[in-house]
Design an enzyme around this catalytic site. Structure first.
Site, PDB file in Angstrom:
ATOM      1  N   LYS A  43       0.842  -1.206   0.000  1.00 50.06           N
ATOM      2  CA  LYS A  43       0.000   0.000   0.000  1.00 50.06           C
ATOM      3  C   LYS A  43       0.875   1.254   0.000  1.00 50.06           C
ATOM      4  O   LYS A  43       2.059   1.196   0.376  1.00 50.06           O
ATOM      5  CB  LYS A  43      -0.923  -0.007   1.225  1.00 50.06           C
ATOM      6  CG  LYS A  43      -0.184   0.061   2.560  1.00 50.06           C
ATOM      7  CD  LYS A  43      -1.135  -0.147   3.740  1.00 50.06           C
ATOM      8  CE  LYS A  43      -0.382  -0.091   5.060  1.00 50.06           C
ATOM      9  NZ  LYS A  43      -1.245  -0.418   6.207  1.00 50.06           N
ATOM     10  N   TYR A 275      15.324  30.001   7.992  1.00 51.70           N
ATOM     11  CA  TYR A 275      14.192  30.767   8.518  1.00 51.70           C
ATOM     12  C   TYR A 275      14.153  30.800  10.048  1.00 51.70           C
ATOM     13  O   TYR A 275      14.296  29.756  10.687  1.00 51.70           O
ATOM     14  CB  TYR A 275      12.867  30.156   8.039  1.00 51.70           C
ATOM     15  CG  TYR A 275      12.653  30.250   6.542  1.00 51.70           C
ATOM     16  CD1 TYR A 275      12.784  31.457   5.866  1.00 51.70           C
ATOM     17  CD2 TYR A 275      12.280  29.111   5.829  1.00 51.70           C
ATOM     18  CE1 TYR A 275      12.565  31.523   4.499  1.00 51.70           C
ATOM     19  CE2 TYR A 275      12.051  29.177   4.456  1.00 51.70           C
ATOM     20  CZ  TYR A 275      12.192  30.382   3.798  1.00 51.70           C
ATOM     21  OH  TYR A 275      11.966  30.453   2.451  1.00 51.70           O
TER      22      TYR A 275
HETATM   23  C1  LIG Z   1      -0.552  -1.495   6.886  1.00 57.98           C
HETATM   24  C2  LIG Z   1      -1.221  -2.758   7.262  1.00 57.98           C
HETATM   25  C3  LIG Z   1      -0.482  -3.933   7.461  1.00 57.98           C
HETATM   26  C4  LIG Z   1       1.023  -3.965   7.487  1.00 57.98           C
HETATM   27  O1  LIG Z   1       1.476  -3.451   8.712  1.00 57.98           O
HETATM   28  P1  LIG Z   1       3.032  -3.456   9.075  1.00 57.98           P
HETATM   29  O2  LIG Z   1       3.089  -3.085  10.506  1.00 57.98           O
HETATM   30  O3  LIG Z   1       3.672  -2.455   8.182  1.00 57.98           O
HETATM   31  O4  LIG Z   1       3.510  -4.844   8.791  1.00 57.98           O
HETATM   32  C5  LIG Z   1      -1.175  -5.109   7.686  1.00 57.98           C
HETATM   33  N1  LIG Z   1      -2.521  -5.124   7.726  1.00 57.98           N
HETATM   34  C6  LIG Z   1      -3.257  -3.999   7.569  1.00 57.98           C
HETATM   35  C7  LIG Z   1      -4.737  -4.068   7.664  1.00 57.98           C
HETATM   36  C8  LIG Z   1      -2.639  -2.785   7.344  1.00 57.98           C
HETATM   37  O5  LIG Z   1      -3.377  -1.682   7.209  1.00 57.98           O
END
Ligand SMILES: *Cc1c(COP(=O)(O)O)cnc(C)c1O
Length: 404
Positions: A43, A275
């Site tokens: 993702k 800044y």
């Molecule tokens: C992002 C996510 C994962 C992966 O989580 P990690 O801690 O990066 O391994 C697994 N399941 C769901 C539903 C997620 O949203």
């Protein structure tokens, strides 16, 4: 492949080591309980590493599934020719159920509204939709509450009998698996066992049952069931320093973020820097300008603190991080004098060549390493390399992974 850019002229680059990624997949698979497979979570553009190259490398190294949040992310992988099973779990009313059915995606369903939309889309498409029922076993985020589970299971089972859906999975997600011994984890596992047993008794025969994320995959074999869904560990980053370092788990960070020093100049004592003049040179010194800023995902919160390897030493960001650039005080030592425009400045990498890690930046910005890598912006090209032989594989000219 959209074409390669001469890498030597790049302002900044995020090198993505696909050899390290494959090694991480193998290291994770070696830890799995017997019978469990691995879902590579890609993702958000594979946590900033480039969804397509990372999906392909993960599958090459033995991942059985891919996971995305949105259906659009999953559809993009299918459109690029990825054939592996893909689960996408974050749905909003009106999302592309029919396209997802026709693309053969697995769709997560947490509530009756989603079941209604997916069954209607399946009837229109004249195809059986692959759905996975998600339970909220205690996270308190997405997923069906245990009290609502009987209604959702009964309706899904009826849709199976009617031929509109097939329930391919039962699943859930942990709240505190990154905190060793947190009592909610065992409680969530108990609830998950109960909800799975309830659904199976109602006639559902899932292909996969899964609840483990990276921390659970690394530390809780009793949570592995048929599949673990790993994201951060795949990219070589430990889910939390409390659990251990990357190296403790045999993982190697995949992303190295480097910039070319854009300007080196001598300034007098007492010179304000960037800044707000939050930094003043304590003596005559040499400043180095690093052409990366918060628009590229370098967190402004790390102003005055973020570590950078340049000129043979780790320096701290001097003053505020701006949108496109920040400054480091190189001092007056011989190392600093040797730094010229074009010299490499490494913000983070695997950490074994003296450079900081994404975990170090997370600490400097009071956040988690997930946020550091995920936010590296599209203006930074991803350059795909293979640590196994050091070969460069290509640059995503649009800043997204087009290599491989
Ligand atoms: C992002 C996510 C994962 C992966 O989580 P990690 O801690 O990066 O391994 C697994 N399941 C769901 C539903 C997620 O949203």
């Amino acid at each position: 492949m959209t074409g390669t850019v001469p890498t030597s002229s790049l302002r900044a680059r995020a090198e993505i080591d696909l050899g390290a990624l494959r090694g991480n997949v193998r290291a994770l698979r070696a830890r799995l309980a017997p019978g469990a497979g691995l879902m590579a979570v890609v993702k958000s553009d594979a946590y900033g590493h480039g969804a397509l190259p990372c999906a392909r490398a993960s599958l090459d190294a033995g991942a059985a599934w891919l996971g995305t949040a949105t259906p659009h992310e999953a559809l993009a992988l299918r459109a690029a020719g990825v054939k592996a099973p893909i689960l996408c779990w974050l749905w909003t009313p009106g999302d592309p159920w029919r396209e997802a059915i026709e693309a053969g995606l697995d769709m997560s369903v947490s509530a009756m509204w989603a079941l209604r939309e997916v069954t209607e889309a399946a009837r229109e498409a004249g195809r059986t939709a692959r759905i996975q029922l998600k339970a909220d076993t205690g996270l308190g985020r997405n997923g069906c509450q245990p009290a609502d589970w009987p209604e959702l299971v009964a309706a899904a089972r009826a849709a199976e009998v009617a031929g509109t859906v097939r329930v391919t999975g039962l699943w859930s997600h942990f709240a505190c698996a990154d905190e060793p011994g947190h009592p909610s984890t065992a409680a969530q596992l108990d609830v998950f066992h109960e909800l799975v047993a309830y659904a199976e008794k109602a006639g559902i025969e899932p292909e996969v049952r899964h609840i483990a994320n990276s921390p659970a995959a690394l530390t809780l074999p009793e949570s592995h069931f048929d599949l673990v869904r790993t994201g951060i560990a795949l990219y070589g980053i430990s889910p939390s320093s409390e659990l251990g370092s990357s190296a403790d788990f045999g993982l190697r960070p995949v992303m190295t973020l480097t910039a070319s020093v854009a300007l080196v100049k001598r300034v007098p004592e007492g010179h304000g820097v960037s800044y707000g003049h939050r930094y003043r040179t304590p003596a005559e010194t040499t400043l180095g300008l690093i052409p990366l800023g918060y628009a590229d995902g370098v967190p402004r919160h790390a102003s005055g603190r973020g570590p950078v390897l340049v000129g043979g030493a780790v320096r701290r960001v001097a003053g505020r991080i701006a949108m496109d650039q920040f400054v480091v005080d190189l001092g007056t030592g011989p190392d600093a004098d040797a730094v010229q425009e074009g010299a490499p400045a490494v913000l983070f990498g695997p950490g074994d060549r003296g450079e900081p890690t994404a975990a170090d930046w997370a600490e400097a910005a009071d956040t988690i390493a997930y946020e550091i890598v995920t936010r590296i912006g599209p203006r930074v090209p991803r350059v795909y390399v293979d640590g196994a032989d050091g070969q460069e594989e290509g640059v995503g000219a649009d800043g997204r992974g087009a290599g491989r």
